[in-house]
Design a protein around this motif. Structure first.
Motif, PDB file in Angstrom:
ATOM      1  N   TYR A 175      29.649 -44.930 -22.551  1.00  0.00           N
ATOM      2  CA  TYR A 175      28.916 -43.719 -22.922  1.00  0.00           C
ATOM      3  C   TYR A 175      29.349 -43.280 -24.307  1.00  0.00           C
ATOM      4  O   TYR A 175      30.337 -43.746 -24.841  1.00  0.00           O
ATOM      5  CB  TYR A 175      29.121 -42.610 -21.884  1.00  0.00           C
ATOM      6  CG  TYR A 175      30.519 -42.046 -21.836  1.00  0.00           C
ATOM      7  CD1 TYR A 175      30.850 -40.894 -22.542  1.00  0.00           C
ATOM      8  CD2 TYR A 175      31.513 -42.662 -21.092  1.00  0.00           C
ATOM      9  CE1 TYR A 175      32.128 -40.367 -22.504  1.00  0.00           C
ATOM     10  CE2 TYR A 175      32.783 -42.142 -21.049  1.00  0.00           C
ATOM     11  CZ  TYR A 175      33.090 -41.004 -21.750  1.00  0.00           C
ATOM     12  OH  TYR A 175      34.354 -40.495 -21.719  1.00  0.00           O
ATOM     13  N   PRO A 235      36.226 -44.294 -12.905  1.00  0.00           N
ATOM     14  CA  PRO A 235      35.635 -42.973 -12.692  1.00  0.00           C
ATOM     15  C   PRO A 235      35.698 -42.595 -11.214  1.00  0.00           C
ATOM     16  O   PRO A 235      35.569 -43.457 -10.346  1.00  0.00           O
ATOM     17  CB  PRO A 235      34.189 -43.142 -13.155  1.00  0.00           C
ATOM     18  CG  PRO A 235      33.925 -44.600 -13.122  1.00  0.00           C
ATOM     19  CD  PRO A 235      35.242 -45.282 -13.301  1.00  0.00           C
ATOM     20  N   LEU A 280      30.265 -49.699 -17.641  1.00  0.00           N
ATOM     21  CA  LEU A 280      29.784 -48.362 -17.969  1.00  0.00           C
ATOM     22  C   LEU A 280      30.339 -47.954 -19.327  1.00  0.00           C
ATOM     23  O   LEU A 280      31.546 -47.984 -19.549  1.00  0.00           O
ATOM     24  CB  LEU A 280      30.231 -47.371 -16.892  1.00  0.00           C
ATOM     25  CG  LEU A 280      29.852 -45.918 -17.116  1.00  0.00           C
ATOM     26  CD1 LEU A 280      28.333 -45.771 -17.091  1.00  0.00           C
ATOM     27  CD2 LEU A 280      30.493 -45.039 -16.066  1.00  0.00           C
ATOM     28  N   ALA A 301      21.019 -45.916 -18.295  1.00  0.00           N
ATOM     29  CA  ALA A 301      21.146 -45.501 -16.900  1.00  0.00           C
ATOM     30  C   ALA A 301      21.667 -44.075 -16.849  1.00  0.00           C
ATOM     31  O   ALA A 301      22.139 -43.530 -17.844  1.00  0.00           O
ATOM     32  CB  ALA A 301      22.106 -46.433 -16.165  1.00  0.00           C
ATOM     33  N   ALA A 302      21.580 -43.486 -15.688  1.00  0.00           N
ATOM     34  CA  ALA A 302      22.126 -42.149 -15.459  1.00  0.00           C
ATOM     35  C   ALA A 302      23.121 -42.234 -14.314  1.00  0.00           C
ATOM     36  O   ALA A 302      22.891 -42.945 -13.339  1.00  0.00           O
ATOM     37  CB  ALA A 302      21.010 -41.171 -15.111  1.00  0.00           C
ATOM     38  N   LEU A 303      24.221 -41.539 -14.438  1.00  0.00           N
ATOM     39  CA  LEU A 303      25.256 -41.494 -13.411  1.00  0.00           C
ATOM     40  C   LEU A 303      25.353 -40.063 -12.924  1.00  0.00           C
ATOM     41  O   LEU A 303      25.750 -39.174 -13.681  1.00  0.00           O
ATOM     42  CB  LEU A 303      26.588 -41.975 -13.998  1.00  0.00           C
ATOM     43  CG  LEU A 303      27.763 -42.082 -13.057  1.00  0.00           C
ATOM     44  CD1 LEU A 303      27.482 -43.129 -11.973  1.00  0.00           C
ATOM     45  CD2 LEU A 303      29.018 -42.461 -13.828  1.00  0.00           C
ATOM     46  N   ALA A 304      24.968 -39.840 -11.678  1.00  0.00           N
ATOM     47  CA  ALA A 304      24.937 -38.477 -11.132  1.00  0.00           C
ATOM     48  C   ALA A 304      26.232 -38.154 -10.386  1.00  0.00           C
ATOM     49  O   ALA A 304      26.896 -39.036  -9.839  1.00  0.00           O
ATOM     50  CB  ALA A 304      23.745 -38.335 -10.191  1.00  0.00           C
ATOM     51  N   ASP A 305      26.568 -36.888 -10.378  1.00  0.00           N
ATOM     52  CA  ASP A 305      27.714 -36.363  -9.626  1.00  0.00           C
ATOM     53  C   ASP A 305      29.065 -36.896 -10.096  1.00  0.00           C
ATOM     54  O   ASP A 305      29.978 -37.084  -9.289  1.00  0.00           O
ATOM     55  CB  ASP A 305      27.547 -36.611  -8.125  1.00  0.00           C
ATOM     56  CG  ASP A 305      26.385 -35.830  -7.544  1.00  0.00           C
ATOM     57  OD1 ASP A 305      26.099 -34.733  -8.060  1.00  0.00           O
ATOM     58  OD2 ASP A 305      25.762 -36.316  -6.593  1.00  0.00           O
ATOM     59  N   PHE A 306      29.210 -37.173 -11.370  1.00  0.00           N
ATOM     60  CA  PHE A 306      30.483 -37.566 -11.943  1.00  0.00           C
ATOM     61  C   PHE A 306      30.734 -36.700 -13.167  1.00  0.00           C
ATOM     62  O   PHE A 306      29.809 -36.316 -13.866  1.00  0.00           O
ATOM     63  CB  PHE A 306      30.468 -39.044 -12.373  1.00  0.00           C
ATOM     64  CG  PHE A 306      30.654 -40.002 -11.236  1.00  0.00           C
ATOM     65  CD1 PHE A 306      31.886 -40.582 -10.992  1.00  0.00           C
ATOM     66  CD2 PHE A 306      29.597 -40.310 -10.400  1.00  0.00           C
ATOM     67  CE1 PHE A 306      32.056 -41.464  -9.941  1.00  0.00           C
ATOM     68  CE2 PHE A 306      29.753 -41.202  -9.344  1.00  0.00           C
ATOM     69  CZ  PHE A 306      30.992 -41.772  -9.121  1.00  0.00           C
ATOM     70  N   ARG A 353      34.780 -39.215  -8.301  1.00  0.00           N
ATOM     71  CA  ARG A 353      34.096 -37.933  -8.111  1.00  0.00           C
ATOM     72  C   ARG A 353      35.117 -36.803  -8.225  1.00  0.00           C
ATOM     73  O   ARG A 353      36.204 -36.905  -7.681  1.00  0.00           O
ATOM     74  CB  ARG A 353      33.458 -37.857  -6.726  1.00  0.00           C
ATOM     75  CG  ARG A 353      32.271 -38.729  -6.549  1.00  0.00           C
ATOM     76  CD  ARG A 353      31.710 -38.509  -5.141  1.00  0.00           C
ATOM     77  NE  ARG A 353      30.681 -39.477  -4.876  1.00  0.00           N
ATOM     78  CZ  ARG A 353      29.386 -39.263  -5.100  1.00  0.00           C
ATOM     79  NH1 ARG A 353      28.987 -38.113  -5.576  1.00  0.00           N
ATOM     80  NH2 ARG A 353      28.499 -40.188  -4.845  1.00  0.00           N
TER      81      ARG A 353
END
Length: 85
Positions: free
Chosen positions: A31, A76, A29, A57-62, A78
């Motif tokens: 960014y 990473p 990952l 890509a998209a990483l949700a809820d982080f 939550r």
């Protein structure tokens, strides 16, 4: 923000094939600037040349945070407000 998937091959950037060969690869990952073709070319320059597939890509809820250099392994997680019960 990474706008498209691509292959970084040394200092050259190419379109990512629809079905890239990812056998034997591990996802990483990245960014921000670390996902840009220019920065990847600079960081990979000292290594043996090998095409690097980069997938958008998209990483949700982080949450994304900055962490200065550390000697401990990090990953990473939550944030407490978004952990599932």
């Amino acid at each position: 923000m990474l706008l498209r998937s691509f292959v970084q091959d040394g200092d050259r950037t190419h379109d990512l094939p629809e079905a890239p060969d990812l056998v034997g690869r591990r996802p990483l990952l990245a960014y921000g600037a670390n996902a840009s073709p220019l920065v990847l070319a600079q960081k990979l320059a000292p290594l043996p040349r090998q095409p690097l597939p980069v997938r958008r890509a998209a990483l949700a809820d982080f949450d994304v945070v900055y962490s200065g250099p550390t000697s401990l392994p990090t990953a990473p997680t939550r944030p407490p407000s978004r952990r599932r019960r």
